[in-house]
Write a protein that holds these residues in place. Structure first.
Motif, PDB file in Angstrom:
ATOM      1  N   GLN A   1     -15.837  -4.907  -3.964  1.00  0.00           N
ATOM      2  CA  GLN A   1     -14.952  -5.568  -4.174  1.00  0.00           C
ATOM      3  C   GLN A   1     -13.594  -5.683  -3.637  1.00  0.00           C
ATOM      4  O   GLN A   1     -13.228  -5.270  -3.030  1.00  0.00           O
ATOM      5  CB  GLN A   1     -14.611  -4.759  -5.688  1.00  0.00           C
TER       6      GLN A   1
ATOM      7  N   GLN B   1     -10.212  -8.046  -3.591  1.00  0.00           N
ATOM      8  CA  GLN B   1      -9.005  -8.253  -5.259  1.00  0.00           C
ATOM      9  C   GLN B   1      -7.872  -8.866  -4.009  1.00  0.00           C
ATOM     10  O   GLN B   1      -7.699  -8.633  -2.793  1.00  0.00           O
ATOM     11  CB  GLN B   1      -8.801  -7.317  -5.756  1.00  0.00           C
TER      12      GLN B   1
ATOM     13  N   THR C   1      -8.432 -14.338  -7.975  1.00  0.00           N
ATOM     14  CA  THR C   1      -7.718 -13.822  -7.320  1.00  0.00           C
ATOM     15  C   THR C   1      -9.227 -12.596  -7.162  1.00  0.00           C
ATOM     16  O   THR C   1      -8.801 -11.284  -6.620  1.00  0.00           O
ATOM     17  CB  THR C   1      -6.816 -12.971  -8.444  1.00  0.00           C
ATOM     18  N   PHE C   2     -10.050 -12.804  -6.993  1.00  0.00           N
ATOM     19  CA  PHE C   2     -11.187 -11.470  -7.501  1.00  0.00           C
ATOM     20  C   PHE C   2     -12.523 -12.272  -6.871  1.00  0.00           C
ATOM     21  O   PHE C   2     -12.819 -13.385  -7.430  1.00  0.00           O
ATOM     22  CB  PHE C   2     -11.228 -10.903  -9.095  1.00  0.00           C
TER      23      PHE C   2
ATOM     24  N   THR D   1     -16.757 -10.137  -6.016  1.00  0.00           N
ATOM     25  CA  THR D   1     -17.208  -9.373  -5.783  1.00  0.00           C
ATOM     26  C   THR D   1     -18.830  -9.816  -4.883  1.00  0.00           C
ATOM     27  O   THR D   1     -19.395 -11.349  -5.304  1.00  0.00           O
ATOM     28  CB  THR D   1     -18.078  -8.633  -7.072  1.00  0.00           C
TER      29      THR D   1
END
Lengths: 112, 115
Positions: free
Chosen positions: B22, B24, B74-75, B77
């Motif tokens: 992940q 972030q 903002t994220f 994976t």
């Protein structure tokens, strides 16, 4: 595909000596960026050069972009132990979608 | 500049399994990228993570092996699928900020070892 080579691969210097790493791209670049990666760390942005023949200075570091926008250099004056790390250049090609091609890197070791 | 975190920071995995990493960011960013850095080597771009659409993969990297998600600004994976020892590497995400020009800022990386 685009290739970005750096020389030398390794450099050992005595503290106080100067250091230079050279970066050469197989294609013309829209800009070139320099990053420093400390041992065990991640790359940290140092500077970006955009104009042909541009020279920028950051304290003891001098960065130059070649007239043909295919090569660049980083020169460190009077190295210190805090300069230890691997220096990468990274080139961006016009129309390349903001992608960076990283150079092969130069690992600098500074001995007291 | 944006503050970037990655999870996990390191992992040891068995051959044939998958790991999701992940990334972030503490602010909205325009571009997010995933890189691989093998021991003692330079950084190789895996893909550009596009918000709301499929990632753009570089030559030599495919979606089945490295599926990527980016549900918002903002994220993101990255999954390393069906791992083999050759996948042992550091995986880094990077971002370009909305007002940051073309410069990229890197997360701390995920050190992956596959046994």
């Amino acid at each position: 595909g685009q290739q970005v080579m750096q020389i030398p691969q390794y450099q050992h210097v005595q503290e106080g000596e100067d250091f230079t790493t050279y970066c050469n791209s197989s294609t013309t670049l829209s800009n070139i960026q320099w990053y420093k990666q400390r041992p065990g760390g991640h790359p940290v942005f140092l500077i970006q050069l955009v104009k042909s023949g541009e020279v920028k200075k950051q304290k003891r570091l001098t960065f130059q972009f070649g007239e043909a926008k295919k090569n660049s250099s980083l020169h460190i004056t009077a190295t210190q132990t805090t300069d230890v790390g691997t220096y990468f250049c990274a080139g961006e090609v016009t129309g390349g979608g903001n992608k960076l091609t990283f150079g092969t890197g130069t690992q600098l070791k500074v001995e007291l | 500049s944006a503050v970037i975190s990655q999870k996990p920071s390191r992992d040891i995995c068995q051959r044939g399994t998958s790991l999701t990493i992940q990334c972030q960011v503490d602010s909205q960013v325009t571009m997010m990228f995933w890189y691989r850095q093998q021991p003692g080597q330079s950084l190789t771009l895996i893909a550009t993570a596009n918000q709301g659409s499929e990632a753009t993969y570089e030559s030599g990297f495919v979606i089945d092996k490295f599926p990527i998600s980016r549900p918002n600004l903002t994220f993101s994976t990255l999954t390393v699928s069906n791992m083999s020892p050759e996948d042992s590497s550091i995986y880094l995400c990077s971002v370009e900020e909305v007002r940051g020009g073309d410069t990229q800022y890197f997360g701390p990386g995920t050190r992956l070892t596959v046994l």
